[in-house]
Enzyme design. Structure first.
Site, PDB file in Angstrom:
ATOM      1  N   ASN A   1       0.875  -1.172   0.000  1.00 31.83           N
ATOM      2  CA  ASN A   1       0.000   0.000   0.000  1.00 31.83           C
ATOM      3  C   ASN A   1       0.910   1.220   0.000  1.00 31.83           C
ATOM      4  OD1 ASN A   1      -1.824   2.033   0.476  1.00 31.83           O
ATOM      5  ND2 ASN A   1      -2.755   1.080   2.281  1.00 31.83           N
TER       6      ASN A   1
ATOM      7  N   HIS B   1     -12.676   3.048  -0.277  1.00 28.38           N
ATOM      8  CA  HIS B   1     -12.708   2.047   0.815  1.00 28.38           C
ATOM      9  C   HIS B   1     -13.415   0.763   0.377  1.00 28.38           C
ATOM     10  CE1 HIS B   1     -12.732   5.548   3.976  1.00 28.38           C
ATOM     11  NE2 HIS B   1     -11.485   5.184   3.708  1.00 28.38           N
TER      12      HIS B   1
ATOM     13  N   ARG C   1      -2.455  -2.145  -3.543  1.00 28.06           N
ATOM     14  CA  ARG C   1      -3.670  -1.367  -3.357  1.00 28.06           C
ATOM     15  C   ARG C   1      -3.590  -0.145  -4.280  1.00 28.06           C
ATOM     16  NH1 ARG C   1      -5.207   3.109   0.945  1.00 28.06           N
ATOM     17  NH2 ARG C   1      -7.364   3.343   0.329  1.00 28.06           N
TER      18      ARG C   1
ATOM     19  N   GLU D   1      -8.272  -5.296   4.951  1.00 31.74           N
ATOM     20  CA  GLU D   1      -8.087  -5.023   3.525  1.00 31.74           C
ATOM     21  C   GLU D   1      -6.912  -5.817   2.965  1.00 31.74           C
ATOM     22  OE1 GLU D   1      -8.862  -0.480   2.869  1.00 31.74           O
ATOM     23  OE2 GLU D   1      -8.572  -0.863   4.993  1.00 31.74           O
TER      24      GLU D   1
ATOM     25  N   ARG E   1     -11.953  15.934   6.906  1.00 29.85           N
ATOM     26  CA  ARG E   1     -12.758  16.239   5.720  1.00 29.85           C
ATOM     27  C   ARG E   1     -14.190  16.533   6.126  1.00 29.85           C
ATOM     28  NH1 ARG E   1     -11.281  10.922   2.492  1.00 29.85           N
ATOM     29  NH2 ARG E   1      -9.394  10.708   3.715  1.00 29.85           N
TER      30      ARG E   1
END
Ligand code: AMP
Length: 398
Positions: free
Chosen positions: A7, A179, A90, A383, A240
């Site tokens: 990742n 996601h 990823r 993940e 955010r």
């Protein structure tokens, strides 16, 4: 099969070496501050954790170091590179091209490059990770696992924006989500925990970390999700803002004299829990401040819970009900306080949290009462396992 999961972020490179069939993690670590003189490599777990401070100029050097650490040194996991069968990367944005993970070819690399226009912060570092592996692990098959793939099953009524249609035709402006690998994993696990076939389940999955997103998953497929063209949309997050009145953007640009980079920064880096509380983007710190009487921190928690609660309502309506709601990621897995706030008042919708079960336990579990018509679950996300599993499946089929 041993799969190295990579990742790669703009200044970091996280990795895990996993034996897929047993799900055993053979090694894991992270290179941080790549590109700065203060870079370091942290690897191993618990008392066996090591940190080497050393300058890493770029992802290429980081991968060379990772391979070295996997095959030699205190955290050696395999005898040689030959024991690493494949690499899974990823990649955030797969656009409309990739409804599934894919073997990396020159064509795929070209597409990831092209899609950097939609994910300028994420696709370029993923490519740097891919190039570094090609350089240091020549001939080892590699697979790209996209954060967006799971949401390619959405219908136009879910992914289109009511903007002039030619923006979609000219610039691919539509919802892609993010996601996806996490939502796919916890939805699968949620159906399993409830003993319902995935293909017959209706689930609401809540990935609540520093980035936050909610999805509606019906019949084993994503039917809607809260993140949009970019990961800014939807739920309130650590820094955010999530969904806001879009007219605020030009309005604030005029009032504050901001350019596009400035307003992007404001919405991505200075908003959310941090923006409201003025204390932190970290839920734990905000909660401590609220407990200490900080009213803006208390407001941040209220807004956050309300934001998630609203999406539960939206997805109950979209799917006509749900068998289960799944909480995952840093906040979803660990904050009983926030789960309780989100679920408070939903009893009339058949969602009844059991306070004792909510406060206790570890691992995948149900936290609703037996009489709750929609079950509530906590499922730690994984993940890396999904990336390793997809990689093994694709490479085995070659
Ligand atoms: P993630 O991005 O998944 O690592 O999640 C980060 C968020 O999870 C931060 O807001 C943390 O405050 C929150 N978090 C992590 N651990 C805990 C915990 N034990 N209790 C409450 N919140 C937590």
């Amino acid at each position: 099969m041993n799969v190295l999961v990579i990742n790669a972020g703009s200044s970091s490179l996280k990795y895990q070496l996993m034996h897929v069939e047993s799900q055993e993690v053979l090694a894991k670590g992270i290179c941080e501050r790549v590109g700065s003189p203060a870079s370091f490599h942290r690897y191993g777990t618990g008392p066996k954790e090591h940190q080497d401070d050393l300058p890493l100029e770029d992802h290429d050097q980081a991968i060379a170091l990772v391979i070295d650490a996997l095959t030699t040194g205190p955290a050696k996991a395999v005898d040689s590179l030959a024991a690493i069968d494949a690499v899974g990367h990823r990649v955030v944005q797969g656009g409309r091209y990739y409804p599934q993970s894919v073997l990396i070819t020159e064509e795929v690399i070209g597409r990831i490059e092209e899609l950097a226009k939609l994910a300028p912060l994420h696709n370029p570092p993923a490519l740097r990770g891919i190039f570094a592996c090609q350089h240091h692990m020549p001939g080892v098959p590699m697979v790209a696992v996209f954060d967006t793939s799971f949401f390619q099953s959405m219908e136009p009524k879910s992914y289109m924006y009511p903007l002039p249609y030619d923006l979609y035709e000219k610039h691919d402006i539509r919802k892609y989500g993010a996601h996806g690998t996490s939502h796919r994993y916890v939805a699968e696990q949620g159906a399993r925990l409830l003993g319902i076939p995935f293909a017959e389940s209706r689930l609401i999955t809540l990935h609540l970390g520093n980035g936050c997103s909610a999805s509606a998953v019906a019949g084993g497929k994503a039917v809607d999700t809260s993140m949009g063209l970019t990961p800014l949309d939807g739920l309130m997050m650590g820094t955010r803002c999530g969904a806001i009145d879009p007219a605020i953007v030009p309005f604030v640009m005029d009032l504050e004299g901001l350019d596009t980079a400035g307003v992007n920064n404001l919405m991505n880096k200075q908003s959310g829990l941090l923006g409201i509380s003025g204390v932190s983007n970290d839920l734990r710190t905000v909660a401590e401040a609220a407990d200490g009487g900080n009213s803006r921190a208390a407001l941040a928690l209220d807004l956050y819970a309300q934001s998630v609660k609203k999406y539960i309502g939206i997805y109950l309506a979209v799917m006509g009900g749900a068998d289960g709601i799944v909480f995952t990621a840093g906040i979803g897995e660990n904050s009983a306080m926030m789960r309780a706030r989100i679920l408070e008042g939903l009893e009339g919708l058949g969602i009844v949290c059991d306070p004792l079960k909510n406060a206790q336990g570890k691992g995948p579990r149900v936290i609703s009462t037996d009489s709750s018509s929609t079950a509530v679950m906590v499922i730690p996300t994984n993940e890396e396992y999904m990336i390793a599993r997809d990689t093994a499946e694709i490479v085995s089929a070659q």
